[in-house]
Design a protein around this motif. Structure first.
Motif, short mmCIF file in Angstrom:
data_model
loop_
_atom_site.label_atom_id
_atom_site.label_comp_id
_atom_site.label_asym_id
_atom_site.label_seq_id
_atom_site.Cartn_x
_atom_site.Cartn_y
_atom_site.Cartn_z
N VAL A 122 36.33 24.59 39.07
CA VAL A 122 35.96 26.00 39.02
C VAL A 122 37.07 26.83 39.65
N LYS A 123 37.54 27.83 38.88
CA LYS A 123 38.53 28.76 39.43
C LYS A 123 37.79 29.70 40.38
N HIS A 124 38.32 29.88 41.54
CA HIS A 124 37.67 30.77 42.50
C HIS A 124 38.70 31.45 43.38
N ASP A 125 38.25 32.53 44.00
CA ASP A 125 39.04 33.21 45.01
C ASP A 125 38.17 33.30 46.26
N SER A 126 38.77 33.09 47.40
CA SER A 126 38.07 33.25 48.68
C SER A 126 38.68 34.44 49.40
N PHE A 127 37.81 35.19 50.06
CA PHE A 127 38.24 36.37 50.80
C PHE A 127 37.81 36.22 52.25
N ASP A 128 38.69 36.53 53.18
CA ASP A 128 38.39 36.41 54.60
C ASP A 128 39.23 37.42 55.35
N TRP A 129 38.68 38.00 56.39
CA TRP A 129 39.43 39.00 57.16
C TRP A 129 40.66 38.41 57.82
N ASN A 130 40.68 37.08 58.06
CA ASN A 130 41.83 36.48 58.74
C ASN A 130 42.83 35.82 57.78
N GLY A 131 42.48 35.70 56.51
CA GLY A 131 43.40 35.13 55.53
C GLY A 131 43.69 33.65 55.68
N ASP A 161 43.15 29.42 55.44
CA ASP A 161 42.75 28.39 54.47
C ASP A 161 42.86 28.86 53.02
N GLY A 162 43.92 29.60 52.73
CA GLY A 162 44.16 30.04 51.36
C GLY A 162 43.38 31.26 50.93
N ALA A 163 42.62 31.84 51.85
CA ALA A 163 41.83 33.03 51.51
C ALA A 163 42.73 34.26 51.40
N ILE A 164 42.30 35.17 50.55
CA ILE A 164 42.96 36.46 50.43
C ILE A 164 42.48 37.33 51.59
N LYS A 165 43.40 37.89 52.34
CA LYS A 165 43.05 38.67 53.53
C LYS A 165 42.56 40.06 53.12
N VAL A 166 41.29 40.36 53.41
CA VAL A 166 40.70 41.66 53.12
C VAL A 166 39.74 42.05 54.23
N ASP A 167 39.50 43.33 54.33
CA ASP A 167 38.50 43.86 55.25
C ASP A 167 37.33 44.34 54.41
N LEU A 168 36.25 43.59 54.40
CA LEU A 168 35.08 43.91 53.57
C LEU A 168 34.33 45.15 54.05
N ALA A 169 34.74 45.70 55.19
CA ALA A 169 34.11 46.92 55.71
C ALA A 169 34.75 48.18 55.14
N LYS A 170 35.72 48.00 54.26
CA LYS A 170 36.40 49.13 53.62
C LYS A 170 36.25 49.00 52.11
N PRO A 171 36.31 50.13 51.40
CA PRO A 171 36.22 50.03 49.93
C PRO A 171 37.42 49.27 49.37
N PRO A 190 28.84 40.78 71.86
CA PRO A 190 29.44 40.64 70.54
C PRO A 190 28.96 39.38 69.84
N SER A 191 28.89 39.45 68.53
CA SER A 191 28.57 38.26 67.75
C SER A 191 29.85 37.51 67.48
N ASP A 192 29.71 36.31 66.92
CA ASP A 192 30.91 35.65 66.43
C ASP A 192 31.34 36.43 65.20
N ASN A 193 32.54 36.88 65.17
CA ASN A 193 32.97 37.78 64.11
C ASN A 193 33.67 37.05 62.97
N LEU A 194 33.09 35.97 62.50
CA LEU A 194 33.63 35.27 61.35
C LEU A 194 33.19 36.00 60.10
N SER A 195 34.10 36.25 59.20
CA SER A 195 33.77 36.94 57.96
C SER A 195 34.50 36.32 56.79
N SER A 196 33.94 35.29 56.20
CA SER A 196 34.57 34.73 55.01
C SER A 196 33.67 34.99 53.82
N HIS A 197 34.29 35.07 52.66
CA HIS A 197 33.55 35.42 51.46
C HIS A 197 34.15 34.65 50.31
#
Length: 163
Positions: free
Chosen positions: A8-17, A19-29, A152-159
């Motif tokens: 399966v082709k997939h993209d992963s998004f994470d605020w820290n970028g 493990d191959g994730a694309i670095k994004v901030d999901l709190a912004k448009p 504070p919570s643990d601020n992990l944000s992967s998508h």
């Protein structure tokens, strides 16, 4: 690695970028590619702007695509995150966005204290995200429960997203 192993082709998004994730901030448009399947597996509850994280999920999902959410149920997972959800939240979100509810239930794991809301929603059409709800009223109007202590919570944000 799992999605690649099953072809399966997939993209992963994470605020820290990591493990191959694309670095994004999901709190912004965001302006990203559209996908057949969008997964929110323990992500949105860590993002401080609930309107934009769900707006981004909506916009990343193709018409007739599916969004899979598995997030902390209200009064569960103490101090894990900043936001908690209910089946009623996903019902209201579906009504506002004209999603078809495929599944919307609470799943208990690890005993009485740990429950998740699992919601599988189909986006019927490309439409505006919650056209009748203002960004500032999103949490209140749809019934997201905000944690009210100051730790504070643990601020992990992967998508992870797959198409």
């Amino acid at each position: 690695e799992y999605f690649i192993s099953i072809g399966v082709k997939h993209d992963s998004f994470d605020w820290n970028g990591k493990d191959g994730a694309i670095k994004v901030d999901l709190a912004k448009p965001l302006k990203l590619e559209e996908y057949d399947i969008v997964t929110n597996l323990g992500t949105s509850e860590h993002v401080h702007n609930q309107y934009y994280v769900f707006n981004n999920i909506h916009n990343m999902c193709k018409a007739n695509g599916v969004m899979i959410h598995s997030v902390p149920f209200e009064n569960s997972w103490p101090k894990h995150c900043n936001f908690y959800y209910s089946v009623d939240f996903f019902k209201k979100l579906s009504e506002e966005c004209n999603y078809k509810i495929i599944l919307n239930e609470v799943d208990r794991i690890r005993g009485d204290q740990h429950e998740l809301v699992t919601a599988i929603l189909q986006k019927k059409e490309n439409s505006q995200f919650v056209p009748n709800i203002d960004e500032l009223d999103f949490v209140k109007e749809l019934g997201i429960i905000e944690r009210n202590d100051s730790s504070p919570s643990d601020n992990l944000s992967s998508h992870e997203l797959s198409n």
